[in-house]
Design a protein around this motif. Structure first.
Motif, PDB file in Angstrom:
ATOM      1  N   LEU A  60       4.394   3.412 -28.686  1.00 19.35           N
ATOM      2  CA  LEU A  60       4.474   2.970 -27.299  1.00 19.35           C
ATOM      3  C   LEU A  60       5.154   4.035 -26.451  1.00 19.35           C
ATOM      4  N   LYS A  61       4.682   4.186 -25.216  1.00 19.62           N
ATOM      5  CA  LYS A  61       5.301   5.154 -24.326  1.00 19.62           C
ATOM      6  C   LYS A  61       6.657   4.642 -23.847  1.00 19.62           C
ATOM      7  N   ASP A  62       7.612   5.542 -23.769  1.00 18.61           N
ATOM      8  CA  ASP A  62       8.946   5.187 -23.283  1.00 18.61           C
ATOM      9  C   ASP A  62       8.913   5.087 -21.767  1.00 18.61           C
ATOM     10  N   THR A  63       9.171   3.887 -21.240  1.00 16.43           N
ATOM     11  CA  THR A  63       9.131   3.662 -19.796  1.00 16.43           C
ATOM     12  C   THR A  63      10.508   3.752 -19.146  1.00 16.43           C
ATOM     13  N   THR A  64      11.548   4.001 -19.959  1.00 16.05           N
ATOM     14  CA  THR A  64      12.910   4.058 -19.403  1.00 16.05           C
ATOM     15  C   THR A  64      13.197   5.392 -18.727  1.00 16.05           C
ATOM     16  N   GLY A  65      12.467   6.435 -19.139  1.00 18.15           N
ATOM     17  CA  GLY A  65      12.711   7.762 -18.574  1.00 18.15           C
ATOM     18  C   GLY A  65      13.867   8.495 -19.236  1.00 18.15           C
ATOM     19  N   ALA A  66      14.521   7.869 -20.198  1.00 19.39           N
ATOM     20  CA  ALA A  66      15.665   8.500 -20.870  1.00 19.39           C
ATOM     21  C   ALA A  66      15.170   9.495 -21.916  1.00 19.39           C
ATOM     22  N   ALA A  67      15.788  10.657 -21.972  1.00 13.03           N
ATOM     23  CA  ALA A  67      15.414  11.684 -22.938  1.00 13.03           C
ATOM     24  C   ALA A  67      15.935  11.296 -24.323  1.00 13.03           C
ATOM     25  N   PRO A  68      15.123  11.385 -25.359  1.00 13.19           N
ATOM     26  CA  PRO A  68      15.587  11.039 -26.710  1.00 13.19           C
ATOM     27  C   PRO A  68      16.611  12.059 -27.203  1.00 13.19           C
ATOM     28  N   SER A  69      17.502  11.607 -28.048  1.00 16.92           N
ATOM     29  CA  SER A  69      18.504  12.508 -28.623  1.00 16.92           C
ATOM     30  C   SER A  69      18.155  12.780 -30.077  1.00 16.92           C
ATOM     31  N   TYR A  70      18.397  13.997 -30.506  1.00 19.77           N
ATOM     32  CA  TYR A  70      18.065  14.400 -31.871  1.00 19.77           C
ATOM     33  C   TYR A  70      19.305  14.993 -32.538  1.00 19.77           C
ATOM     34  N   ALA A  71      19.315  14.941 -33.883  1.00 21.17           N
ATOM     35  CA  ALA A  71      20.451  15.470 -34.643  1.00 21.17           C
ATOM     36  C   ALA A  71      19.936  16.254 -35.838  1.00 21.17           C
ATOM     37  N   GLU A  72      20.713  17.177 -36.307  1.00 18.80           N
ATOM     38  CA  GLU A  72      20.349  17.951 -37.482  1.00 18.80           C
ATOM     39  C   GLU A  72      20.201  17.024 -38.689  1.00 18.80           C
ATOM     40  N   GLY A  73      19.178  17.267 -39.484  1.00 18.30           N
ATOM     41  CA  GLY A  73      18.883  16.421 -40.632  1.00 18.30           C
ATOM     42  C   GLY A  73      17.990  15.235 -40.298  1.00 18.30           C
ATOM     43  N   GLN A  74      17.691  15.002 -39.016  1.00 16.74           N
ATOM     44  CA  GLN A  74      16.867  13.867 -38.610  1.00 16.74           C
ATOM     45  C   GLN A  74      15.392  14.144 -38.907  1.00 16.74           C
ATOM     46  N   GLU A  75      14.689  13.118 -39.369  1.00 15.06           N
ATOM     47  CA  GLU A  75      13.250  13.241 -39.596  1.00 15.06           C
ATOM     48  C   GLU A  75      12.520  13.018 -38.275  1.00 15.06           C
ATOM     49  N   ILE A  76      11.534  13.855 -38.002  1.00 13.50           N
ATOM     50  CA  ILE A  76      10.790  13.790 -36.741  1.00 13.50           C
ATOM     51  C   ILE A  76       9.305  14.013 -37.027  1.00 13.50           C
ATOM     52  N   GLU A  77       8.519  13.985 -35.967  1.00 17.21           N
ATOM     53  CA  GLU A  77       7.117  14.391 -36.036  1.00 17.21           C
ATOM     54  C   GLU A  77       6.892  15.499 -35.023  1.00 17.21           C
TER      55      GLU A  77
END
Length: 320
Positions: A60-77
């Motif tokens: 789902l598209k994020d409608t809040t407009g807030a930028a996601p936060s990422y951390a070292e070791g986190q799994e992503i795509e």
């Protein structure tokens, strides 16, 4: 059209965006061609079948407009554009979070570890959606009467009906002489039952218009205007006698632009012959087409009640 988007898992372990074109009891049928090509209704799209377990819905598209936060070791795509989305792990955050050093694995060669530096706009949190199942879609057929099957084949003729029943796909299937509807909304079948009679009446009216007026112009107007109770059926036609040259041509073009600005006018067509120009006006009401015709007849300085400045009469009019 977003209801048609899916992500398909291919042999390289990456998920690729695809567009749903059909569903069966066990599979989805998709094309990897771009959305514009599908929307244009191009025939003979290259399609492929995949089991439900190999596909999922996009996140789902994020409608809040807030930028996601990422951390070292986190799994992503990671979005690899032409090569889909692949799973990776953040190894290092660079330049205040503008870039990331990521590590990913190739399923075909598990002993090979790959590293890549990617910008923040190419990564996302992992898609949480599970594999698709048959229950994610509703598919049903609506029989089309014999006299309406020709017009039912035309692209976009069912667009208003499709919107009203909240369907993702609504197209005529010649093999079964029926309208095939595919939706992710369970209510679509009930809505279709309620509205199909009105839609068939509009198709019948549209077919009558095309038969009466004939030609590409009439067909285009019907295709653009088939809605519940709003199909345009009004026309005015007259001739401008003589050869148009220089200022006369400019005045005619000005008149056409002014007439097209009138609310309820679908199109104005000029047909040239050796001795005259035929002006054909199409609109959604008798009042609109007559008002548009008056633009070509009134003196240039006159302004009608609608606020549209009327153009100068060019030549002696000859009503067809």
């Amino acid at each position: 059209m977003e209801d048609l988007l899916v992500e398909v898992l291919l042999d390289d372990g990456h998920y690729y965006e695809a567009i749903l074109t059909d569903v069966t009891d066990t599979e989805i049928v998709v094309t990897f061609e771009n959305m514009l090509t599908v929307m244009e209704g191009r025939k003979n799209l290259e399609t492929k079948n995949y089991p439900f377990a190999k596909a999922r819905l996009p996140p789902l598209k994020d409608t809040t407009g807030a930028a996601p936060s990422y951390a070292e070791g986190q799994e992503i795509e990671v979005d690899c554009t032409l090569f889909g989305y692949y799973r990776a792990t953040i190894k290092e955050i660079l330049i205040d979070g503008e870039f990331f050093s990521v590590q990913h694995f190739n399923p075909k060669y598990p002993i090979v570890t790959c590293y890549e530096i990617v910008p923040v706009d190419r990564i996302r949190v992992p898609n949480p959606n599970p594999p698709l199942t048959k229950d994610d879609f509703v598919k049903f057929h609506i029989n089309i009467p014999t006299n309406l099957r020709d017009i039912a084949k035309k692209y976009r003729i069912h667009k208003d009906f499709q919107l009203r029943i909240s369907a993702a796909i609504c197209r005529f299937e010649p093999e079964s002489d029926s309208l095939v509807c595919i939706s992710r909304a369970k209510k679509s079948r009930r809505k279709a039952v309620e509205l199909i009679h009105s839609h068939l009446e509009n198709l019948n009216e549209g077919a009558s218009i095309i038969k009466k007026l004939k030609g590409i112009v009439a067909e285009r107007i019907v295709l653009e205007g088939i809605k519940f109770g709003s199909t345009p059926i009004f026309k005015e036609e007259f001739s401008v006698v003589g050869d148009l040259m220089g200022p006369a041509v400019e005045a005619l073009e000005t008149n056409i632009e002014l007439a097209r600005a009138i609310e309820g006018i679908n199109d104005i067509i000029t047909v040239k012959s050796d001795s005259n120009h035929s002006i054909q006006i199409y609109g959604t009401s008798d009042k609109a087409v007559k008002l548009a015709r008056s633009v070509f007849e009134r003196p240039k300085e006159n302004v009608d009640k609608s606020g549209v400045k009327s153009g100068r009469s060019l030549m002696q009019e000859k009503t067809l």
